[in-house]
Scaffold this motif. Structure first.
Motif, short mmCIF file in Angstrom:
data_model
loop_
_atom_site.label_atom_id
_atom_site.label_comp_id
_atom_site.label_asym_id
_atom_site.label_seq_id
_atom_site.Cartn_x
_atom_site.Cartn_y
_atom_site.Cartn_z
N TRP A 1 0.65 -1.13 -0.48
CA TRP A 1 0.13 -0.04 0.49
C TRP A 1 0.51 1.56 0.39
O TRP A 1 0.72 1.50 -0.64
N ALA A 2 2.17 1.11 0.72
CA ALA A 2 3.00 2.61 1.02
C ALA A 2 3.61 2.49 -0.03
O ALA A 2 3.60 4.32 -0.35
N GLY A 3 3.78 1.59 -0.88
CA GLY A 3 4.94 1.19 -1.96
C GLY A 3 3.66 1.74 -3.07
O GLY A 3 4.39 3.18 -4.14
N MET A 4 2.70 1.45 -2.94
CA MET A 4 1.72 2.50 -4.53
C MET A 4 1.63 3.46 -4.25
O MET A 4 0.91 4.77 -5.29
N LEU A 5 1.47 4.15 -2.79
CA LEU A 5 0.93 5.63 -2.73
C LEU A 5 2.16 6.56 -3.10
O LEU A 5 2.57 7.53 -3.68
N ALA A 6 3.99 6.25 -2.72
CA ALA A 6 4.45 6.46 -2.70
C ALA A 6 4.14 6.65 -4.61
O ALA A 6 4.91 7.76 -5.11
N GLU A 7 4.48 5.61 -5.50
CA GLU A 7 4.58 5.49 -6.87
C GLU A 7 2.96 6.30 -7.47
O GLU A 7 3.24 6.14 -8.66
N HIS A 8 2.13 7.30 -6.70
CA HIS A 8 1.27 7.64 -7.26
C HIS A 8 1.21 8.58 -8.37
O HIS A 8 0.28 8.19 -9.37
N ALA A 9 1.78 9.80 -8.50
CA ALA A 9 2.24 11.07 -9.30
C ALA A 9 2.84 10.03 -10.65
O ALA A 9 2.51 10.44 -12.17
N ARG A 10 3.37 8.56 -10.82
CA ARG A 10 4.07 7.99 -12.12
C ARG A 10 2.82 7.65 -11.99
O ARG A 10 2.03 7.39 -13.26
N SER A 11 2.02 6.65 -11.58
CA SER A 11 1.44 5.33 -11.30
C SER A 11 -0.06 5.82 -12.15
O SER A 11 -0.85 5.31 -13.47
#
Length: 361
Positions: free
Chosen positions: A48-58
């Motif tokens: 979950w935290a990894g996907m949040l950190a990547e949100h701007a890109r993904s």
């Protein structure tokens, strides 16, 4: 959200890191509406935290998705497809300040069918009474909102280990509520975009982040909560307008002032139904015709008082159990028209709107 866009984002960003899961097909449409990806098993804080950190890109916003009943294989509403994105407008088309002011006027109105007299009714929202006080000012903070969101997500998963990961193509958590087709507020208004507009404003003013969503519950982390009595009263007024049962059916005493004390310094705002059995419903909910004023339906959702324990943003304390159904009739002497569960709103013509069916779908 149609199949292509979300699946393309998943393919571009996941890189084989996602656990088993599937696209959720909405009950509406012809099977071509798939607004979110749902994990097949419990979520992990690392993912979950990894996907949040990547949100701007993904372009994918991660949600911790709770269910109405964790033991139910359907994992409602997500796994059962009780999501309706095609029937929502855009959050950008709504003005948060205007919505809150109108809702405040609705829920502070005093009428002849109220179970409280005018003085007692106005005492609930003292010191403002029926006067909308306006929006609380924004607050600057040195706390990183995304880091705080990850801390709260970890605490949420510790309390609700069966929670699953959901991924939605959205610019923010507020917009993810609409994009996913969440129908949690449907007994107030079928258009979740209106609520998304308010949450989006809270993202900007208070560093709020949408962390978890249940059948009719919403959990936000808040980087910049109110820190004094005046600010807390203004924020409490916004919460009352957004979800009046945070006061009507929250914790004793059922007043705006008491609620303001509870949210002072709290880095977690919750809207939903934690312990409906323990609320003094008869004395403090509004009259029957007011419970459905936003959408024409009966009172169904909104109660919450989760907070931080006062020892800093990493120390979250959650009260309600996971998977608790929405508000139910709590005592035989309370008229069923006042507090109902499992009964969808009535549409023009007398038909029930099955989108809002609660337990016993």
């Amino acid at each position: 959200m149609h199949v292509g866009h979300l699946t393309e984002l998943l393919a571009d960003s996941a890189e084989g890191r996602l656990p088993p899961g599937r696209m959720v097909t909405s009950d509406e449409g012809n099977g071509n509406v798939q607004p979110l990806w749902l994990g097949a098993g419990p979520a992990t804080i690392e993912l979950w935290a990894g996907m949040l950190a990547e949100h701007a890109r993904s372009g994918l916003w991660p949600l911790l998705l709770d269910s109405l009943d964790p033991s139910d294989g359907e994992y409602r509403p997500w796994g059962s497809g009780e999501v309706f994105p095609e029937q929502m407008s855009s959050p950008a088309s709504h003005d948060s300040a205007g919505l809150l002011a109108r809702w405040w006027d609705t829920y502070t109105a005093v009428d002849e069918d109220d179970m409280l007299d005018a003085a007692r009714r106005l005492a609930v929202t003292a010191p403002f009474g029926q006067t909308w006080p306006g929006l609380a000012p924004s607050r600057e903070t040195t706390t990183n909102p995304d880091q705080l969101a990850a801390e709260f997500a970890q605490a949420f998963l510790a309390d609700c280990p069966q929670t699953r990961l959901g991924l939605v193509a959205a610019a923010s958590g507020a917009e993810a509520l609409t994009a996913a087709g969440w129908a949690g507020p449907c007994n107030y208004d079928h258009d979740t975009a209106k609520f998304s507009a308010v949450v989006r404003d809270w993202e900007h003013r208070f560093g709020a982040r949408v962390v978890a969503v249940g059948f009719s519950t919403l959990h936000l982390s808040v980087a910049s909560p109110p820190v004094d009595e005046h600010e807390a009263l203004l924020v409490a007024a916004e919460h009352f307008a957004f979800c009046p049962d945070n006061i009507w059916q929250g914790s004793r005493p059922y007043t705006l002032a008491a609620y303001a004390e509870r949210i002072t310094g709290a880095h977690h705002w919750e809207f939903g139904s934690p312990y409906p059995e323990e609320s003094a419903v008869a004395d403090h909910i509004g009259p029957a015709q007011r419970t459905g004023a936003r959408g024409g339906g009966e009172l169904e959702q909104c109660v919450g008082h989760g907070q931080v324990d006062g020892q800093g943003p990493a120390q979250f304390r959650r009260g309600p159990p996971c998977g608790v159904p929405a508000v139910r009739a709590v005592a035989e002497e309370h008229p069923p028209a006042r507090v109902l569960t499992g009964v969808p709103p009535v549409l023009p013509g007398g038909d029930r709107d099955e989108r809002c069916v609660r337990p016993g779908r």
